[in-house]
Design a protein around this motif. Structure first.
Motif, PDB file in Angstrom:
ATOM      1  N   THR A 138       0.867  -1.184   0.000  1.00 10.69           N
ATOM      2  CA  THR A 138       0.000   0.000   0.000  1.00 10.69           C
ATOM      3  C   THR A 138       0.903   1.232   0.000  1.00 10.69           C
TER       4      THR A 138
ATOM      5  N   THR B 248      -3.291   7.029   2.926  1.00  5.88           N
ATOM      6  CA  THR B 248      -3.855   7.972   1.964  1.00  5.88           C
ATOM      7  C   THR B 248      -2.827   8.998   1.501  1.00  5.88           C
TER       8      THR B 248
ATOM      9  N   ASP C  83      -6.304  -1.296  -2.227  1.00  2.28           N
ATOM     10  CA  ASP C  83      -6.672  -0.421  -3.343  1.00  2.28           C
ATOM     11  C   ASP C  83      -5.891  -0.814  -4.603  1.00  2.28           C
TER      12      ASP C  83
ATOM     13  N   ARG D 101      -6.579   0.879  -7.545  1.00  8.71           N
ATOM     14  CA  ARG D 101      -6.803   2.026  -8.424  1.00  8.71           C
ATOM     15  C   ARG D 101      -7.741   1.662  -9.572  1.00  8.71           C
TER      16      ARG D 101
ATOM     17  N   GLU E  19     -10.931  -0.266  -8.810  1.00 12.35           N
ATOM     18  CA  GLU E  19     -10.943  -1.688  -8.463  1.00 12.35           C
ATOM     19  C   GLU E  19     -10.176  -1.954  -7.168  1.00 12.35           C
ATOM     20  N   LEU E  20     -10.420  -3.134  -6.604  1.00 14.52           N
ATOM     21  CA  LEU E  20      -9.753  -3.542  -5.373  1.00 14.52           C
ATOM     22  C   LEU E  20      -9.118  -4.914  -5.553  1.00 14.52           C
TER      23      LEU E  20
ATOM     24  N   SER F 169     -14.111  -4.840  -9.105  1.00 15.44           N
ATOM     25  CA  SER F 169     -14.724  -3.601  -8.600  1.00 15.44           C
ATOM     26  C   SER F 169     -15.383  -3.908  -7.262  1.00 15.44           C
TER      27      SER F 169
ATOM     28  N   ASP G 206      -6.785  -0.451   2.950  1.00 11.02           N
ATOM     29  CA  ASP G 206      -6.935   0.860   2.303  1.00 11.02           C
ATOM     30  C   ASP G 206      -8.019   0.798   1.226  1.00 11.02           C
ATOM     31  N   GLY G 207      -8.229  -0.376   0.655  1.00 12.53           N
ATOM     32  CA  GLY G 207      -9.299  -0.545  -0.342  1.00 12.53           C
ATOM     33  C   GLY G 207     -10.670  -0.453   0.303  1.00 12.53           C
TER      34      GLY G 207
ATOM     35  N   ARG H 138     -11.298   3.221   0.993  1.00 14.14           N
ATOM     36  CA  ARG H 138     -11.586   3.964  -0.234  1.00 14.14           C
ATOM     37  C   ARG H 138     -12.987   3.682  -0.752  1.00 14.14           C
ATOM     38  N   SER H 139     -13.433   2.432  -0.650  1.00 14.35           N
ATOM     39  CA  SER H 139     -14.726   2.071  -1.226  1.00 14.35           C
ATOM     40  C   SER H 139     -15.792   1.864  -0.156  1.00 14.35           C
TER      41      SER H 139
ATOM     42  N   HIS I 295      -6.666  -1.687   9.310  1.00 16.51           N
ATOM     43  CA  HIS I 295      -6.630  -1.300   7.888  1.00 16.51           C
ATOM     44  C   HIS I 295      -5.202  -1.288   7.329  1.00 16.51           C
TER      45      HIS I 295
END
Ligand SMILES: [Zn+2]
Lengths: 224, 330
Positions: free
Chosen positions: A12, A37, A120, A122, A125-126, A144, A164-165, A168-169, A188
């Motif tokens: 990450t 982040t 994450d 990017r 998608e994860l 996704s 982190d994914g 983010r989502s 996380h």
């Protein structure tokens, strides 16, 4: 027999390092949540973190039994920095090398019977995998967040997600009925302590075979 | 002994050089064929390949030198300029190797490596001297007053000379990398058959190759596929003549303006036969001594990185642990 293991993870945006000494004591650089982040700084952060945990544990590289490294999936550049570092450290002193899935290490920090580590990837998608008490139920894949929710509903599974994914989502995942570790939870972060612990149970892999689990082909198209 | 590591573009390189500039090994794993399918270097593919190869290339360089890491007194690595993902593989490897022995580390400018390549070997060039470096990634003329650095006198404003060769070769259907193929084909053609534009130096010593490339594109189009194919050798020879003219003209202008008595060429384009011949003729005419390093020291290599490190201070352990690569070295 106990081993002294140096573990790294750079899958990450955060940089993690840990020395798990043969007496069971751990010396860890555990990144904060904000590192997930921020701008990745693996090249600037990794070797200082490695030197820090080695000094704290009072060991020289030659004293180690093995080097373990998170091989992703995750950010390509970060993974290469971590793996190039681990391979060179191992090469220099003829040490064993043990690649560990970064998703497995992330899952090891999720306190739930069923863990869904999400990194994450990017482009919306994860990277995901599914673990039950450490056993891999679903091998790492990329999808996704919507698709991941769909797959879990189809399978009738209700894991706890982190990473982190997941952060983010969060909205998509929660809207799909998924439980997430709390926003401030340390679960996380991919911890190098978990890389070390998993490595203690893993076998050695020839250094040239230790490569990132990219899960994606490079963006390039042959011209002929 | 200095262990050098270079991964700035598409060649994975390691070398062992003594502090006196004696080459003990110079290992290169070229990725040329891998990228040929894409018509150019794909950064992500290059970075992946560097990671696969770098350990073996370092081991090979040490083995050929009959040395182990314990015999190494310093590690040198290309910090930039180059492809950032590719550079980071070399920098990470070099930092980790150096840290295990608490060795000092030299963070080397890739261009400084090219400029000082002629200082390796039995008859090293002595400063002050001038230098033309031309490759697929860079094209510039420089002045070296002290081997610790160089001053750029002129550089390309658009394409590098090697890029101009590769693009020209592609327009002539010669594939990638096309420089060597274009060089071979040009030998059978008439360099005066076609007139290509030359921007000769005015007051500055900068280069520009993009107009030349466009001009070849139009010429091929005007001739039509069939005629262009039949006259490919003449087109290649004329095109190559125009690129070489530009390189030679700037080199001579630099020699005259700076009153240089010694001159060196470097970079992959220094392997071009016409450039070698022409620059040797012109330097001979002016009474300027010319250094043309062997091919393996012209193309990207780690010996020139370890070699350049001899002239710059090293970072002691642990000062380099947070060293980052830099795509631009700005
Ligand atoms: Zn170069």
């Amino acid at each position: 027999m106990s081993l002294s293991i140096l573990g790294l993870d750079t899958s990450t945006a955060a940089t993690a390092a840990c020395l798990l000494r043969s007496d069971g004591e751990a010396f860890e650089v555990e990144p904060g949540l904000d590192a997930l982040t921020g701008r990745p700084g693996h090249s600037r952060e990794l070797m200082p973190a490695v030197a820090q945990v080695m000094d704290a544990g009072g060991l020289a590289f030659a004293d180690l039994s093995a080097i373990s490294v998170g091989v992703g999936p995750g950010g390509f550049t970060g993974l290469r920095i971590g793996i190039a570092t681990a391979r060179a450290l191992a090469q220099a002193d003829g040490l064993a090398l043990r690649p560990i899935s970064s998703l497995a290490a992330l899952a090891a920090g999720i306190a739930a019977p069923l863990a869904l580590p999400l990194i994450d990837a990017r482009r919306g998608e994860l990277f995901a995998a599914l673990y039950a008490q450490g056993d891999e139920l679903w091998a790492p894949f990329v999808a996704s967040p919507e698709r991941i929710v769909e797959l879990l509903i189809e399978a009738g599974l209700r894991p706890v997600a982190a990473g982190d994914g997941a952060l983010r989502s969060r909205q998509t995942l929660e809207a799909g009925g998924l439980e997430l570790a709390g926003a401030g939870s340390r679960s996380h972060v991919v911890r190098a302590l978990h890389i070390c612990r998993l490595a203690a149970q893993a076998s050695d892999v020839p250094p040239e075979a230790v490569l990132p689990d990219y899960l994606r082909a490079p963006d390039a198209h042959p011209t002929r | 002994m200095i262990l050098g590591i270079e991964t700035s573009c598409d060649d994975t390189c390691a070398a062992v050089v003594t502090t006196a500039g004696v080459l003990h090994s110079n290992a290169v794993a070229s990725q040329g064929l891998l990228h040929s399918r894409y018509g150019g270097v794909v950064p992500e593919i290059a970075s992946r390949r560097h990671l696969e190869l770098v350990g073996a290339v370092v081991a090979d360089a040490l083995e050929r030198a009959g040395a182990g890491l314990d015999d190494v007194r310093a590690v040198a690595v290309t910090r930039g300029p180059g492809l950032i993902g590719a550079l980071l593989v070399g920098v990470s490897t070099a930092k980790a190797l150096a840290a295990t022995r608490r060795l000092p580390l030299h963070a080397v400018d890739h261009l400084h490596g090219h400029v000082t390549a002629s200082m390796l070997g039995d008859e090293p060039i002595e400063a002050p001297y001038g230098c033309l470096v031309a490759s697929g990634g860079h094209t510039f003329v420089a002045r070296v007053d002290h081997p610790s650095g160089f001053r750029t006198l002129g550089e390309t404003l658009d394409d590098a000379a090697g890029e101009a060769f590769d693009k020209g070769a592609r327009l002539l259907g010669l594939g990638y990398p096309g420089g060597p193929a274009l060089d071979r084909l040009a030998r059978t053609g008439d360099p005066e058959a076609f007139d290509f534009p030359r921007s000769l130096p005015g007051t500055g010593l900068d280069f520009s190759f993009s107009g030349l490339k466009t001009s070849l594109l139009y010429r091929v189009r005007d001739l039509g596929d069939e005629v262009a194919r039949a006259r490919a050798a003449d087109l290649a020879a004329s095109y190559q003549r125009a690129v070489v003219d530009a390189l030679v003209a700037r080199s001579l202008a630099a020699i005259e303006r700076e009153r240089l008595e010694r001159f060196a060429i470097g970079g992959g384009v220094a392997a071009n036969s016409e450039l070698r011949t022409r620059i040797a003729e012109e330097c001979g005419r002016l009474g300027v001594d010319l250094w043309v390093p062997p091919h393996e020291l012209c193309t990207d290599n780690a010996a020139m990185i370890a070699g350049a490190a001899r002239f710059t201070p090293a970072l002691p352990y642990p000062a380099y642990l947070d060293l980052d690569a830099s795509a631009t070295l700005a």
